[in-house]
Design an enzyme around this catalytic site. Sequence first.
Site, PDB file in Angstrom:
ATOM      1  N   GLY A 138       0.810  -1.208   0.000  1.00 31.29           N
ATOM      2  CA  GLY A 138       0.000   0.000   0.000  1.00 31.29           C
ATOM      3  C   GLY A 138       0.846   1.262   0.000  1.00 31.29           C
ATOM      4  CB  SER A 139       0.203   4.523   1.256  1.00 30.09           C
ATOM      5  OG  SER A 139      -0.785   4.579   0.269  1.00 30.09           O
ATOM      6  CG  MET A 140       3.014   0.398   4.728  1.00 30.64           C
ATOM      7  SD  MET A 140       3.245  -1.340   5.149  1.00 30.64           S
ATOM      8  CE  MET A 140       4.854  -1.362   5.868  1.00 30.64           C
ATOM      9  CB  THR A 141       7.309   2.645   0.093  1.00 33.66           C
ATOM     10  OG1 THR A 141       6.372   2.702  -0.993  1.00 33.66           O
ATOM     11  CG2 THR A 141       7.525   1.208   0.515  1.00 33.66           C
TER      12      THR A 141
END
Length: 128
Positions: free
Chosen positions: A53-56
């Site tokens: 998902g948007s973790m990075t």
Amino acid sequence: MNINLNEYFKMQKKFSGSVLLSKNNEIIFNESYGYSNKEKGIKNTPETKFMIGSMTKSITALCIMQLSEKGFLSTQQNVEDYIPDFYNGHGITIHHLLTHTSGIPNHLTLKNQIKWGQRHPPKKYYKL
């Protein structure tokens, strides 16, 4: 109590994922626990692919800002300066990508038009 790392993760009833430890570019621990799909009984393996998902996003933004601060790039530069043929001529800047204002559609909304698990060249996404 003295337990090893593998025993520790096996005792964690709610943990489901993979753990990889390396030292000096050598993998010293690589184990997976729990299920990638509990309903179907599919266990995690070191090869399991996880949706991150948007973790990075925040890490990527931090790295870009550090490179900008050191003068290696400018957030006002066009992305095509770094990735030739990437929306060539559209004037999309690094700043646009960081602020989600580039106008590039979210590829996840294309899931009905593409086959997941296969590699697709960027131009295929552009056409869609």
